[in-house]
Design a protein around this motif. Structure first.
Motif, PDB file in Angstrom:
ATOM      1  N   VAL A 205       0.862  -1.181   0.000  1.00 41.25           N
ATOM      2  CA  VAL A 205       0.000   0.000   0.000  1.00 41.25           C
ATOM      3  C   VAL A 205       0.898   1.229   0.000  1.00 41.25           C
ATOM      4  N   THR A 206       0.599   2.170  -0.878  1.00 38.98           N
ATOM      5  CA  THR A 206       1.417   3.376  -0.964  1.00 38.98           C
ATOM      6  C   THR A 206       0.582   4.559  -1.432  1.00 38.98           C
ATOM      7  N   HIS A 207       0.980   5.762  -0.994  1.00 40.28           N
ATOM      8  CA  HIS A 207       0.392   6.994  -1.519  1.00 40.28           C
ATOM      9  C   HIS A 207       1.290   7.603  -2.594  1.00 40.28           C
ATOM     10  N   ASN A 208       2.444   6.999  -2.799  1.00 38.32           N
ATOM     11  CA  ASN A 208       3.401   7.499  -3.776  1.00 38.32           C
ATOM     12  C   ASN A 208       3.079   6.902  -5.139  1.00 38.32           C
ATOM     13  N   LEU A 209       2.505   7.707  -6.028  1.00 36.59           N
ATOM     14  CA  LEU A 209       2.073   7.206  -7.328  1.00 36.59           C
ATOM     15  C   LEU A 209       3.249   6.801  -8.205  1.00 36.59           C
ATOM     16  N   GLN A 210       4.401   7.451  -8.019  1.00 43.38           N
ATOM     17  CA  GLN A 210       5.587   7.049  -8.776  1.00 43.38           C
ATOM     18  C   GLN A 210       6.030   5.643  -8.386  1.00 43.38           C
ATOM     19  N   HIS A 211       6.036   5.358  -7.093  1.00 39.90           N
ATOM     20  CA  HIS A 211       6.399   4.016  -6.641  1.00 39.90           C
ATOM     21  C   HIS A 211       5.379   2.985  -7.132  1.00 39.90           C
ATOM     22  N   ALA A 212       4.111   3.345  -7.090  1.00 42.84           N
ATOM     23  CA  ALA A 212       3.066   2.420  -7.521  1.00 42.84           C
ATOM     24  C   ALA A 212       3.208   2.076  -9.000  1.00 42.84           C
ATOM     25  N   ALA A 213       3.566   3.089  -9.809  1.00 44.85           N
ATOM     26  CA  ALA A 213       3.710   2.868 -11.249  1.00 44.85           C
ATOM     27  C   ALA A 213       4.998   2.121 -11.577  1.00 44.85           C
ATOM     28  N   HIS A 223     -11.368   2.500  -3.788  1.00 41.63           N
ATOM     29  CA  HIS A 223     -12.167   3.654  -3.362  1.00 41.63           C
ATOM     30  C   HIS A 223     -13.413   3.138  -2.660  1.00 41.63           C
ATOM     31  N   GLN A 224     -13.593   3.567  -1.415  1.00 46.72           N
ATOM     32  CA  GLN A 224     -14.749   3.181  -0.619  1.00 46.72           C
ATOM     33  C   GLN A 224     -14.988   1.671  -0.602  1.00 46.72           C
ATOM     34  N   GLY A 225     -13.900   0.930  -0.360  1.00 50.37           N
ATOM     35  CA  GLY A 225     -14.014  -0.512  -0.212  1.00 50.37           C
ATOM     36  C   GLY A 225     -14.205  -1.289  -1.489  1.00 50.37           C
ATOM     37  N   LYS A 226     -13.964  -0.642  -2.619  1.00 45.43           N
ATOM     38  CA  LYS A 226     -14.126  -1.303  -3.919  1.00 45.43           C
ATOM     39  C   LYS A 226     -12.862  -1.117  -4.754  1.00 45.43           C
ATOM     40  N   THR A 227     -12.607  -2.081  -5.633  1.00 52.21           N
ATOM     41  CA  THR A 227     -11.512  -1.969  -6.582  1.00 52.21           C
ATOM     42  C   THR A 227     -12.020  -1.256  -7.822  1.00 52.21           C
ATOM     43  N   VAL A 228     -11.469  -0.070  -8.111  1.00 46.15           N
ATOM     44  CA  VAL A 228     -11.943   0.719  -9.253  1.00 46.15           C
ATOM     45  C   VAL A 228     -10.954   0.672 -10.414  1.00 46.15           C
ATOM     46  N   LEU A 229      -9.788   0.076 -10.198  1.00 47.99           N
ATOM     47  CA  LEU A 229      -8.798  -0.073 -11.264  1.00 47.99           C
ATOM     48  C   LEU A 229      -7.926  -1.276 -10.938  1.00 47.99           C
ATOM     49  N   ASP A 230      -7.696  -2.130 -11.916  1.00 47.08           N
ATOM     50  CA  ASP A 230      -6.884  -3.319 -11.725  1.00 47.08           C
ATOM     51  C   ASP A 230      -6.062  -3.529 -12.990  1.00 47.08           C
ATOM     52  N   LEU A 231      -4.768  -3.220 -12.920  1.00 46.00           N
ATOM     53  CA  LEU A 231      -3.896  -3.301 -14.086  1.00 46.00           C
ATOM     54  C   LEU A 231      -2.802  -4.327 -13.842  1.00 46.00           C
ATOM     55  N   ALA A 232      -2.474  -5.089 -14.872  1.00 47.12           N
ATOM     56  CA  ALA A 232      -1.392  -6.072 -14.784  1.00 47.12           C
ATOM     57  C   ALA A 232      -0.732  -6.183 -16.155  1.00 47.12           C
ATOM     58  N   VAL A 239       1.490   2.241 -17.482  1.00 46.46           N
ATOM     59  CA  VAL A 239       0.821   3.299 -16.732  1.00 46.46           C
ATOM     60  C   VAL A 239       1.850   4.270 -16.154  1.00 46.46           C
ATOM     61  N   SER A 240       1.474   5.536 -16.063  1.00 43.00           N
ATOM     62  CA  SER A 240       2.356   6.573 -15.520  1.00 43.00           C
ATOM     63  C   SER A 240       1.719   7.179 -14.276  1.00 43.00           C
ATOM     64  N   PRO A 241       2.513   7.859 -13.456  1.00 45.93           N
ATOM     65  CA  PRO A 241       1.940   8.549 -12.294  1.00 45.93           C
ATOM     66  C   PRO A 241       0.850   9.536 -12.685  1.00 45.93           C
ATOM     67  N   ARG A 242       1.022  10.210 -13.825  1.00 47.27           N
ATOM     68  CA  ARG A 242       0.002  11.158 -14.289  1.00 47.27           C
ATOM     69  C   ARG A 242      -1.306  10.435 -14.616  1.00 47.27           C
ATOM     70  N   ASP A 243      -1.192   9.270 -15.248  1.00 48.80           N
ATOM     71  CA  ASP A 243      -2.390   8.475 -15.547  1.00 48.80           C
ATOM     72  C   ASP A 243      -3.136   8.129 -14.256  1.00 48.80           C
TER      73      ASP A 243
END
Length: 257
Positions: A205-213, A223-232, A239-243
């Motif tokens: 779990v991270t708030h750093n979008l660069q690390h996540a990407a 978001h609110q207990g739901k998965t709204v994006l799932d990329l693999a 995907v980029s931090p801006r995306d």
């Protein structure tokens, strides 16, 4: 494989503040995956980690590791298979114990101590080599108390200790959030190395979008207990931090309206 099936979780049950964070939530993580999770505050990221680790129990649904149902398994038993690193560097080490004592404690996780010394001096050289690989000079400070180290040094040590014994899963709960940017990059590189070398299934779990990407091979946005994006795969790699920021903003606006 880690599988959460039909998970429901309430908070403040029976009060006017009762909230259902997860309702019939499902998630499957294949062996060897490195999953990065991002999302807004209160989206359920840390609660998800707590449910996996057994820090909190689900109200409905099941959690499986492989063929074993661990839904009602206590946290201390799950830790034999799961290593966890927290946001606060102080939570991963014992401040009043020396580096040597901390390493020995981690090395004996899950074993019975009985009436024998807590430190096996024959393992000292092994600990020194493990610490040397961090590149922080900790191998020369074995008798220094962990509380005297910097936050980055303690977090690096906590990461090393979490994966010292054979584990199947590594759980990273915003483990770079309390560090300065340079130290955070060092810890992420160390994380990448440990995950790759030990072939650990990892959830970060991270708030750093660069690390996540940049890190991992699968990315979830919650978001609110739901998965709204799932990329693999290729989608995750592209995907980029801006995306991610644009998707995050769009989801927030959509749910608010």
């Amino acid at each position: 494989m880690l599988e959460l099936k039909d998970i429901t979780k309430y908070y403040n049950t029976g009060t006017i503040n009762e909230t259902c964070l997860f309702r019939n939530f499902n998630l499957t993580i294949e062996d060897g995956r490195f999953v990065s999770i991002v999302g807004s505050n209160g989206s359920g990221k840390t609660s998800l980690l707590n449910m996996i680790c057994g820090s909190i129990f689900v109200d409905a649904g099941t959690i499986h590791i492989g063929n074993e149902d661990i839904t009602h398994m206590p946290e201390f038993k799950r830790q034999r298979r799961i290593g966890r690193v927290y946001q606060n560097p102080a939570m991963g080490t014992c401040p009043h114990m020396t580096i040597l004592e901390n390493m020995s404690l981690a090395d004996n996780k899950g074993r019975r101590f009985n009436l024998r010394p807590g430190i096996d001096r024959r393992r000292t050289d092994h600990y020194r080599e493990q610490l040397k690989a961090l590149g922080l000079g900790l191998e020369d400070k074995l008798h220094v108390k962990a509380g005297a180290l910097s936050g980055g040094q303690r977090q690096a040590m906590a990461l090393l200790m979490a994966a010292m014994t054979p584990i199947e899963f590594l759980i990273l709960d915003e483990h770079t959030a309390a560090l300065d940017p340079r130290t955070a990059e060092t810890i992420m590189e160390l994380t990448h190395t440990i995950v790759k070398e030990k072939k650990l299934t990892t959830v970060m779990v991270t708030h750093n979008l660069q690390h996540a990407a940049r890190y991992g091979d699968r990315l979830l946005m919650m978001h609110q207990g739901k998965t709204v994006l799932d990329l693999a795969g290729r989608e995750k790699a592209a995907v980029s931090p801006r995306d991610l920021l644009e998707k995050f903003s769009a989801v927030s606006i959509l749910w608010e309206n």
